[in-house]
Design an enzyme around this catalytic site. Structure first.
Site, mmCIF file in Angstrom:
data_model
loop_
_atom_site.group_PDB
_atom_site.id
_atom_site.type_symbol
_atom_site.label_atom_id
_atom_site.label_comp_id
_atom_site.label_asym_id
_atom_site.label_seq_id
_atom_site.Cartn_x
_atom_site.Cartn_y
_atom_site.Cartn_z
ATOM 1 N N MET A 217 5.567 -9.354 -2.149
ATOM 2 C CA MET A 217 6.194 -8.041 -1.929
ATOM 3 C C MET A 217 5.484 -7.335 -0.783
ATOM 4 S SD MET A 217 7.521 -6.657 -5.556
ATOM 5 C CE MET A 217 5.998 -5.967 -6.132
ATOM 6 N N GLY A 218 4.763 -8.080 0.040
ATOM 7 C CA GLY A 218 4.056 -7.473 1.161
ATOM 8 C C GLY A 218 2.777 -6.802 0.706
ATOM 9 N N GLY B 135 -5.840 -12.356 -1.157
ATOM 10 C CA GLY B 135 -5.238 -13.146 -2.237
ATOM 11 C C GLY B 135 -3.983 -13.860 -1.745
ATOM 12 N N HIS B 136 -3.116 -13.133 -1.048
ATOM 13 C CA HIS B 136 -1.899 -13.754 -0.508
ATOM 14 C C HIS B 136 -2.265 -14.807 0.540
ATOM 15 C CE1 HIS B 136 -0.394 -9.627 -1.669
ATOM 16 N NE2 HIS B 136 0.498 -10.386 -2.278
ATOM 17 N N ARG C 85 -2.090 -3.084 -5.480
ATOM 18 C CA ARG C 85 -2.153 -1.763 -6.114
ATOM 19 C C ARG C 85 -3.569 -1.186 -6.085
ATOM 20 N NH1 ARG C 85 2.262 -4.093 -9.451
ATOM 21 N NH2 ARG C 85 4.048 -2.707 -9.151
HETATM 22 O O1 PAF Z 1 4.170 -11.202 -7.395
HETATM 23 C C1 PAF Z 1 4.970 -10.619 -6.624
HETATM 24 O O2 PAF Z 1 4.593 -10.149 -5.556
HETATM 25 C C2 PAF Z 1 6.427 -10.475 -7.030
HETATM 26 O O3 PAF Z 1 6.560 -10.311 -8.402
HETATM 27 C C3 PAF Z 1 7.299 -11.644 -6.535
HETATM 28 C C4 PAF Z 1 6.906 -12.954 -7.188
HETATM 29 C C5 PAF Z 1 7.201 -11.769 -5.028
HETATM 30 C C6 PAF Z 1 8.771 -11.375 -6.890
HETATM 31 O O4 PAF Z 1 9.223 -10.191 -6.323
#
Ligand code: PAF
Length: 313
Positions: free
Chosen positions: A57-58, A63-64, A216
């Site tokens: 979700m940007g 972590g991403h 968050r």
């Molecule tokens: O973990 C997230 O960021 C969201 O729940 C996902 C998996 C991208 C779905 O919108």
């Protein structure tokens, strides 16, 4: 970020990105539309290359970035990252409107991590004609833990992930273990609905003081940020005491939580690794999971760790 003919003709944005210091940036492509995405993935499909996918979700963080690296290691073809704040998974009164939207910074991270295609669609592009009539029902596992506090949340997550799987057509999709219940449900969805996507979990990334990385975390005031380490401290305490059993592990975690002034506990539970109820008297060496959710002011944080019950780690 480079522009392709396909991307240009379908109204995609092109923007050059400076490589981060000490990192060699690779070229990445950005699609805002389904058609743009389809064109960008055409060569991989033609060549039969495997495709990796990291849905997000940007508000990207390390972590991403770690998920992108895992995806890169697992496929021969392109890695796709999606950036889409999915309204369907937010309940009334949740943080949909204030959820951080940081596309420029996100694109830099994607570029730095060698993501080949970034898909950043609008709400209308994902849900043309409004919210879908047919959605994915998570079943019982969607009603407990996060699902209990956030009714409808996992239906929204699974529906958008199923749509994104349909649009991207990945061989492998990588999700963080930080959202452990989400990972379990997406894994089940892929196998139960025969989606043919290998769903891979990647370890939670943490700050030096143990706080699990989360988009968050940026909502936290400096004081809340300090207290937020209570969650991981509680889980580590449980891990240390797990040799003495589930009750001892939970007591150790609660002792940490009692030291915090502003942490409002939502749940703290020990389950089996698939989130099912543990046997009442687990064998020594039984693998388990401890999961926590708590509020600091208006911010709700979650975390989890593995436990080995009745055996020293
Ligand atoms: O973990 C997230 O960021 C969201 O729940 C996902 C998996 C991208 C779905 O919108």
């Amino acid at each position: 970020m480079t522009e392709t003919t396909g991307a240009r003709s379908s109204g995609e944005l092109a923007r050059p990105l400076a490589p981060s210091e000490g990192v060699t940036a690779r070229s990445a492509e950005l699609a805002h539309t389904r058609e743009g995405l389809r064109k960008l993935l055409e060569p991989a499909r033609r060549d039969g290359a495997s495709v990796g996918f990291v849905p997000t979700m940007g508000a990207l963080h390390e972590g991403h970035a770690s998920l992108m690296r895992v995806a890169r290691d697992k496929v021969s073809g392109p890695v796709v990252a999606s950036i889409f704040v999915n309204p369907l998974q937010f309940g009334a009164g949740e943080d949909l409107d204030r959820y951080p939207r940081t596309l420029e910074a996100d694109l830099e991270i994607c570029e730095r991590e060698g993501v080949d295609v970034v898909f950043a669609p609008s709400v209308d592009e994902v849900y043309p004609g409004g919210l879908p009539q047919v959605t994915v029902a998570p079943g019982e596992l969607g009603d407990v833990l996060e699902g209990k506090t956030r009714p409808g949340h996992f239906g929204g997550v699974l529906t958008v992930v199923a749509k994104l799987f349909g649009l991207v057509g990945p061989d492998v999709a990588v999700f963080g273990e930080k959202d452990y219940q989400q990972l379990a449900l997406i894994s089940r969805m892929s196998s139960d609905l025969c989606l043919g996507v290998d769903v891979v979990g990647a370890p939670t990334q943490r700050e030096a003081d143990g706080l699990a990385l989360s988009s968050r975390n940026r909502y936290l005031s400096p004081e809340q940020r300090e207290e937020a380490t209570t969650l991981s401290r509680a889980l580590y305490a449980a891990q240390r005491e797990a040799a003495s059993g589930v009750d001892a592990a939970l007591q150790a975690a609660h002792a940490e939580l009692r030291r915090a002034k502003t942490v409002e506990l939502d749940y703290l539970v020990v389950t089996d690794p698939a989130l099912a109820v543990l046997p009442a008297d687990p064998e020594p060496g039984t693998e388990a999971r401890i999961l926590i959710a708590a509020r600091l002011g208006t911010t709700r944080l979650i975390d989890n760790m593995s436990l080995t019950i009745g055996a020293s780690r």
